[in-house]
Design a protein around this motif. Structure first.
Motif, PDB file in Angstrom:
ATOM      1  N   ARG A 177       0.828  -1.213   0.000  1.00 31.43           N
ATOM      2  CA  ARG A 177       0.000   0.000   0.000  1.00 31.43           C
ATOM      3  C   ARG A 177       0.859   1.260   0.000  1.00 31.43           C
ATOM      4  NH1 ARG A 177      -3.427  -3.007   3.420  1.00 31.43           N
ATOM      5  NH2 ARG A 177      -2.416  -2.154   5.271  1.00 31.43           N
ATOM      6  N   ALA A 178       1.992   1.209   0.700  1.00 33.06           N
ATOM      7  CA  ALA A 178       2.882   2.377   0.781  1.00 33.06           C
ATOM      8  C   ALA A 178       3.805   2.472  -0.429  1.00 33.06           C
ATOM      9  CB  ALA A 178       3.709   2.316   2.057  1.00 33.06           C
ATOM     10  N   ASN A 179       3.740   1.471  -1.322  1.00 30.81           N
ATOM     11  CA  ASN A 179       4.634   1.407  -2.478  1.00 30.81           C
ATOM     12  C   ASN A 179       6.094   1.565  -2.018  1.00 30.81           C
ATOM     13  OD1 ASN A 179       5.226   1.055  -5.189  1.00 30.81           O
ATOM     14  ND2 ASN A 179       5.187   3.256  -5.607  1.00 30.81           N
ATOM     15  N   CYS A 180       6.417   0.835  -0.973  1.00 26.14           N
ATOM     16  CA  CYS A 180       7.741   0.912  -0.353  1.00 26.14           C
ATOM     17  C   CYS A 180       8.374  -0.482  -0.400  1.00 26.14           C
ATOM     18  CB  CYS A 180       7.591   1.392   1.092  1.00 26.14           C
ATOM     19  SG  CYS A 180       9.146   1.570   1.951  1.00 26.14           S
ATOM     20  N   PRO A 181       9.403  -0.678  -1.216  1.00 22.33           N
ATOM     21  CA  PRO A 181       9.982  -2.014  -1.350  1.00 22.33           C
ATOM     22  C   PRO A 181      10.883  -2.439  -0.196  1.00 22.33           C
ATOM     23  CG  PRO A 181      11.161  -0.480  -2.744  1.00 22.33           C
ATOM     24  CD  PRO A 181      10.009   0.272  -2.142  1.00 22.33           C
ATOM     25  N   ALA A 182      11.329  -1.490   0.645  1.00 18.51           N
ATOM     26  CA  ALA A 182      12.256  -1.858   1.719  1.00 18.51           C
ATOM     27  C   ALA A 182      12.223  -0.819   2.830  1.00 18.51           C
ATOM     28  CB  ALA A 182      13.675  -1.971   1.167  1.00 18.51           C
ATOM     29  N   VAL A 183      12.453  -1.281   4.068  1.00 20.37           N
ATOM     30  CA  VAL A 183      12.603  -0.389   5.214  1.00 20.37           C
ATOM     31  C   VAL A 183      13.733  -0.907   6.089  1.00 20.37           C
ATOM     32  CG1 VAL A 183      10.182   0.349   5.275  1.00 20.37           C
ATOM     33  CG2 VAL A 183      10.921  -1.569   6.686  1.00 20.37           C
ATOM     34  N   ALA A 184      14.365   0.006   6.812  1.00 18.05           N
ATOM     35  CA  ALA A 184      15.418  -0.357   7.764  1.00 18.05           C
ATOM     36  C   ALA A 184      14.865  -0.261   9.177  1.00 18.05           C
ATOM     37  CB  ALA A 184      16.619   0.571   7.605  1.00 18.05           C
ATOM     38  N   VAL A 185      15.273  -1.213  10.021  1.00 19.41           N
ATOM     39  CA  VAL A 185      14.840  -1.243  11.413  1.00 19.41           C
ATOM     40  C   VAL A 185      16.028  -1.621  12.295  1.00 19.41           C
ATOM     41  CG1 VAL A 185      12.459  -1.880  10.813  1.00 19.41           C
ATOM     42  CG2 VAL A 185      14.126  -3.673  11.343  1.00 19.41           C
ATOM     43  N   ASP A 186      15.861  -1.458  13.593  1.00 17.20           N
ATOM     44  CA  ASP A 186      16.872  -1.910  14.534  1.00 17.20           C
ATOM     45  C   ASP A 186      16.796  -3.433  14.656  1.00 17.20           C
ATOM     46  OD1 ASP A 186      17.860   0.671  15.277  1.00 17.20           O
ATOM     47  OD2 ASP A 186      16.060   0.945  16.495  1.00 17.20           O
TER      48      ASP A 186
END
Length: 143
Positions: free
Chosen positions: A100-109
């Motif tokens: 839905r966010a059209n976001c292929p990747a995110v960084a997390v701790d």
């Protein structure tokens, strides 16, 4: 070829900017499949030690909708190395948020634990846990 495959084959000098999101310790999610990536985790940690590791770092979650085994697949990378993936259940909860966010990747701790070697058969495998916002929190963060 899925995004995870393309990132795996990307030159190591390539830098991909991804948004960082923090759960501030509220929601720990375990990575699965690390047994297939022990060499990568060993490399990230600099090898096994007598006491093992409890190493804080960042992990990148990469949406892989073309994965042949799971259309909701989300792979996990640390220092551009694949180290596992979300469980099928967790991937099913998070994949729609990425889509839905059209976001292929995110960084997390993340935290890498294990990797001890006290000689003989007293050796521990590496495991990875993520500090990942709930799907609802992630949806808000990615707006």
């Amino acid at each position: 070829m899925g995004l995870l495959d393309r990132l795996r084959r990307a030159p190591s000098t390539r830098t991909v900017e991804v948004p960082y999101v923090s759960a501030e310790g509220r929601n720990t999610v375990q990575v699965v499949g690390e047994s297939h990536y022990q060499d990568a985790l060993d490399s990230v940690c600099g090898g096994k030690t007598e006491d093992g590791h409890n190493r804080s770092c960042h992990a990148v979650l990469v949406r892989d909708p073309r994965n042949q085994y799971d259309g909701n697949a989300i792979g996990i990378q640390i220092e551009s190395r694949p180290v596992g993936h979300l469980s099928r259940e967790d991937a099913a909860r998070y994949a729609p948020v990425f889509d839905r966010a059209n976001c292929p990747a995110v960084a997390v701790d993340a935290v890498i634990r294990g990797g001890w070697d006290r000689g003989g058969t007293d050796q521990g495998h590496y495991g990875v846990s993520l500090d990942l916002p709930t799907p609802e929190e992630l949806a808000t963060d990615l707006r």
